[in-house]
Design an enzyme around this catalytic site. Structure first.
Site, PDB file in Angstrom:
ATOM      1  N   TYR A 133      31.328  47.152  40.449  1.00 13.82           N
ATOM      2  CA  TYR A 133      32.241  46.360  39.921  1.00 13.82           C
ATOM      3  C   TYR A 133      33.826  46.379  41.420  1.00 13.82           C
ATOM      4  CZ  TYR A 133      37.131  43.592  38.850  1.00 13.82           C
ATOM      5  OH  TYR A 133      37.983  42.733  38.746  1.00 13.82           O
TER       6      TYR A 133
ATOM      7  N   LYS B  67      33.910  44.399  45.123  1.00 18.03           N
ATOM      8  CA  LYS B  67      34.881  44.398  45.472  1.00 18.03           C
ATOM      9  C   LYS B  67      35.438  44.700  47.060  1.00 18.03           C
ATOM     10  CE  LYS B  67      35.868  41.711  42.206  1.00 18.03           C
ATOM     11  NZ  LYS B  67      36.746  40.327  42.255  1.00 18.03           N
TER      12      LYS B  67
HETATM   13  P1  NAP Z   1      39.185  35.877  33.829  1.00 18.68           P
HETATM   14  O1  NAP Z   1      40.229  35.546  32.544  1.00 18.68           O
HETATM   15  O2  NAP Z   1      37.596  36.832  33.489  1.00 18.68           O
HETATM   16  O3  NAP Z   1      38.102  34.760  34.330  1.00 18.68           O
HETATM   17  C1  NAP Z   1      37.102  34.637  34.337  1.00 18.68           C
HETATM   18  C2  NAP Z   1      36.762  32.622  35.417  1.00 18.68           C
HETATM   19  O4  NAP Z   1      35.755  33.443  36.263  1.00 18.68           O
HETATM   20  C3  NAP Z   1      36.771  31.810  34.912  1.00 18.68           C
HETATM   21  O5  NAP Z   1      37.083  30.663  34.421  1.00 18.68           O
HETATM   22  C4  NAP Z   1      34.703  32.221  34.634  1.00 18.68           C
HETATM   23  O6  NAP Z   1      34.331  30.742  34.188  1.00 18.68           O
HETATM   24  C5  NAP Z   1      34.576  31.956  35.572  1.00 18.68           C
HETATM   25  N1  NAP Z   1      33.475  33.188  36.554  1.00 18.68           N
HETATM   26  C6  NAP Z   1      32.793  34.083  35.657  1.00 18.68           C
HETATM   27  N2  NAP Z   1      31.699  33.925  36.277  1.00 18.68           N
HETATM   28  C7  NAP Z   1      30.899  32.985  36.356  1.00 18.68           C
HETATM   29  C8  NAP Z   1      29.726  32.223  37.478  1.00 18.68           C
HETATM   30  N3  NAP Z   1      29.131  33.256  37.045  1.00 18.68           N
HETATM   31  N4  NAP Z   1      30.051  31.087  37.346  1.00 18.68           N
HETATM   32  C9  NAP Z   1      31.056  30.773  37.734  1.00 18.68           C
HETATM   33  N5  NAP Z   1      32.538  30.730  36.953  1.00 18.68           N
HETATM   34  C10 NAP Z   1      32.472  31.604  36.190  1.00 18.68           C
HETATM   35  O7  NAP Z   1      39.269  36.661  34.624  1.00 18.68           O
HETATM   36  P2  NAP Z   1      40.128  36.961  35.980  1.00 18.68           P
HETATM   37  O8  NAP Z   1      41.150  38.788  34.459  1.00 18.68           O
HETATM   38  O9  NAP Z   1      41.288  35.730  35.762  1.00 18.68           O
HETATM   39  O10 NAP Z   1      40.144  37.436  36.991  1.00 18.68           O
HETATM   40  C11 NAP Z   1      39.685  36.194  38.084  1.00 18.68           C
HETATM   41  C12 NAP Z   1      39.236  37.134  39.251  1.00 18.68           C
HETATM   42  O11 NAP Z   1      40.270  38.358  39.364  1.00 18.68           O
HETATM   43  C13 NAP Z   1      38.770  37.638  39.858  1.00 18.68           C
HETATM   44  O12 NAP Z   1      37.292  38.023  40.234  1.00 18.68           O
HETATM   45  C14 NAP Z   1      38.285  39.238  39.099  1.00 18.68           C
HETATM   46  O13 NAP Z   1      37.494  40.149  39.175  1.00 18.68           O
HETATM   47  C15 NAP Z   1      39.801  39.577  38.945  1.00 18.68           C
HETATM   48  N6  NAP Z   1      40.773  40.020  39.465  1.00 18.68           N
HETATM   49  C16 NAP Z   1      41.055  40.935  37.872  1.00 18.68           C
HETATM   50  C17 NAP Z   1      42.057  41.146  36.853  1.00 18.68           C
HETATM   51  C18 NAP Z   1      42.647  40.821  36.094  1.00 18.68           C
HETATM   52  O14 NAP Z   1      43.200  42.647  35.874  1.00 18.68           O
HETATM   53  N7  NAP Z   1      42.574  40.288  35.077  1.00 18.68           N
HETATM   54  C19 NAP Z   1      42.737  42.634  38.105  1.00 18.68           C
HETATM   55  C20 NAP Z   1      42.005  42.350  39.283  1.00 18.68           C
HETATM   56  C21 NAP Z   1      40.785  41.529  40.113  1.00 18.68           C
HETATM   57  P3  NAP Z   1      34.595  30.149  32.443  1.00 18.68           P
HETATM   58  O15 NAP Z   1      36.065  29.871  31.699  1.00 18.68           O
HETATM   59  O16 NAP Z   1      33.242  28.911  32.286  1.00 18.68           O
HETATM   60  O17 NAP Z   1      33.913  31.614  31.339  1.00 18.68           O
END
Ligand code: NAP
Length: 263
Positions: free
Chosen positions: A171, A175
């Site tokens: 990861y 990133k």
């Molecule tokens: P999340 O709640 O797990 O949601 C992920 C979303 O991405 C979902 O809509 C999922 O689709 C979609 N997705 C995952 N794999 C995919 C694929 N192969 N093709 C198409 N869609 C896909 O994640 P989040 O926490 O909102 O995170 C969003 C972004 O922010 C990510 O890049 C993550 O690395 C980054 N981020 C998050 C955090 C955190 O603390 N949450 C921190 C730093 C960075 P489905 O709904 O259809 O499953």
């Protein structure tokens, strides 16, 4: 012209700094969490939003809710790691809309594990979904932006890409790679008025962090100066600003939104 008229003129131009022009925005991972919040905020600003996620049930529900609320959205279920599917979708969307103005590469996954226990699939899936997907979407959507001489590309990185983290080599590499991609493409596209920036969230309360157990969540909150996890809307606000007219002179930057964790 009297002083009062000058004042009125200044006031008018201040309120006109944000354009009302309707843009076409594409948000990946828009089915839940951060991506959903970004899609909703961009739609509330009058843009048409293309919501992409793995399953139609999640991105379709977000697009339906935006449309029901008076906004404008459509959905497309797609695996962002599937290069052929992304190419096909981008071609179809360009055919339909002519141009995508705002691209938010937000879809991402984690497959955590210490290196000796990390499988090849865990490595490949995280690199393909988080990093390679950005390359593919940008490859197909940036050329029309450069021709139009207006575009905004925002890549969702992470503080983990800046600091590294034991158990997240895949990861962190993905990133950090997104940050290098952002800075390189910012240089390639700057003269065409297409900006490329990254947002690096800290710990945000979504399904992704809900996977952490209570003890892990407590430990994380302990190292955040603001003593709380962020909310998806905190990340959406920064992303919407970077997508706006007002952010037109900002490119190649990484915006850390993490309650003060990484300084
Ligand atoms: P999340 O709640 O797990 O949601 C992920 C979303 O991405 C979902 O809509 C999922 O689709 C979609 N997705 C995952 N794999 C995919 C694929 N192969 N093709 C198409 N869609 C896909 O994640 P989040 O926490 O909102 O995170 C969003 C972004 O922010 C990510 O890049 C993550 O690395 C980054 N981020 C998050 C955090 C955190 O603390 N949450 C921190 C730093 C960075 P489905 O709904 O259809 O499953």
């Amino acid at each position: 012209m009297g002083l009062r008229q000058v004042g009125e003129l200044l006031e008018t131009s201040l309120y006109m700094s944000e354009t009302t022009e309707k843009r076409i925005a594409l948000v990946t991972g828009a089915g839940r969490g951060i991506g959903k919040s970004i899609a909703e905020l961009l739609a509330s600003k009058g843009h048409h939003v293309i919501c992409i996620s793995r399953s139609e049930s999640s991105c379709g529900a977000v697009a339906d809710a935006i449309n029901a609320g008076g906004g404008s959205a459509e959905s497309r279920a797609l695996d962002v790691a599937d290069k052929a599917a992304v190419k096909e979708a981008c071609e179809a969307l360009l055919e339909k809309h002519g141009n995508i103005d705002i691209l938010v590469n937000n879809a991402g996954i984690t497959r955590d594990g210490l290196l000796f226990r990390m499988s090849d699939d865990d490595w490949d899936d995280v690199i393909e979904t988080n990093l390679s997907s950005c390359f593919t979407f940008i490859k197909y959507l940036a050329r029309p932006m450069t021709r139009k001489r207006w575009g905004r590309i925002i890549n969702m990185a992470s503080v983990i890409g800046l600091t590294g983290n034991a158990g997240q080599a895949n990861y962190a590499a993905a990133k950090a790679g997104m940050i290098g991609l952002t800075k390189s493409l910012a240089k390639e596209f700057a003269a065409r008025n297409v900006t490329v920036n990254a947002v690096a969230p800290g710990f945000i309360a979504t399904d992704m962090t809900a996977e952490l157990n209570e003890k892990q969540q407590e430990a994380i909150v302990g190292i955040i100066p603001m003593k709380r996890m962020g909310e998806a809307k905190d990340i959406a606000a920064t992303t919407a600003f970077l997508a706006s007219e007002d952010a037109g002179y900002i490119t190649g930057q990484v915006f850390t939104v993490d309650g003060g964790m990484v300084m």
